[in-house]
Design an enzyme around this catalytic site. Sequence first.
Site, mmCIF file in Angstrom:
data_model
loop_
_atom_site.group_PDB
_atom_site.id
_atom_site.type_symbol
_atom_site.label_atom_id
_atom_site.label_comp_id
_atom_site.label_asym_id
_atom_site.label_seq_id
_atom_site.Cartn_x
_atom_site.Cartn_y
_atom_site.Cartn_z
ATOM 1 C CB VAL A 12 -0.958 -0.003 1.210
ATOM 2 C CG1 VAL A 12 -1.763 1.289 1.274
ATOM 3 C CG2 VAL A 12 -1.908 -1.200 1.134
ATOM 4 C CG LEU A 36 5.928 1.345 12.793
ATOM 5 C CD1 LEU A 36 6.708 1.959 11.641
ATOM 6 C CD2 LEU A 36 4.535 0.956 12.332
ATOM 7 C CG ASP A 101 -10.497 -8.729 6.418
ATOM 8 O OD1 ASP A 101 -9.313 -8.407 6.641
ATOM 9 O OD2 ASP A 101 -10.792 -9.697 5.698
ATOM 10 C CE1 TYR A 124 -2.198 -7.776 10.412
ATOM 11 C CE2 TYR A 124 -4.292 -8.805 9.851
ATOM 12 C CZ TYR A 124 -3.352 -7.811 9.639
ATOM 13 O OH TYR A 124 -3.570 -6.855 8.666
#
Length: 288
Positions: A12, A36, A101, A124
């Site tokens: 992305v 991160l 989702d 996750y």
Amino acid sequence: MKILLTGATGQVGYELQRSLQGVGQVIAVGRGQMDLSDLQQVRSVVRSARPNLIVNSAAYTSVDKAESEPALARTVNALAPAAMAEEAKVIGAAMIHYSTDYVFDGTKASDYLETDEPNPVNVYGQTKLEGEQAIAAVGIPHLILRTSWVYGMRGKNFLLTMLRLAAERDELRVVDDQRGAPTWSRTIADTTALILAQAKNADWWESNTGVYHLSSRGETTWCGFTRAIVENAGMNCRVTPITGAEYPLPARRPGNSVLNADKLTSRLAVLPTWRQALDLCMDSTRRL
């Protein structure tokens, strides 16, 4: 507008570098510049860049590996976004964050709405939900964009895996009892840019801050997705449906993770069907 884009080398993030060029000055950082898992580095980069907007496309996305690395997944998916949000509050910045989702358990018969109660069934999904909650708790202007089954023509994803396997095998046995909406990484990036073109002032952010579902319209199964990929590529490979129980993985998957994107499409942008986007994605590669 100065935009700090994280995860610039990901599926992305790579597309966002292109899509956001017309929106503002983009400072794109990958893991080499902003890891991160290093929360102090995360804070330092935000302080140094002093952006008006943080677009966080970086994440720990290895669904199965997260089961054995929960602490790392939590740091990247929850603690790092929280740190970004806290730094954003100090400098008066807004934030766009991508979620999944997999915050839902998949037991609902119909599409999931933003108002449905999350209940992740794997590490996750749990860590991504914690990231959502942390950003909201800080109280900055933000958009949390949940997407699903992300693919593209670079990196590691289901589309590229199936193309490789279909070239090597006569038959692919693919799970057919998990429903969702495959979403092209470029759809996510272009939709983000369309949204930001409307974000002119603080009043807009005040009116639109919150969670949105950003996934392609329609639904299919992993088996149906594979059949469409093989058909589009003109490959001679048989695709056979199997159950999830026949293909056990370390992390549980929701049986239904179809996201209802009516909230986003009614307010901000129109989304393609999953099949339209897949055709565009694969056609774009043929033209290169």
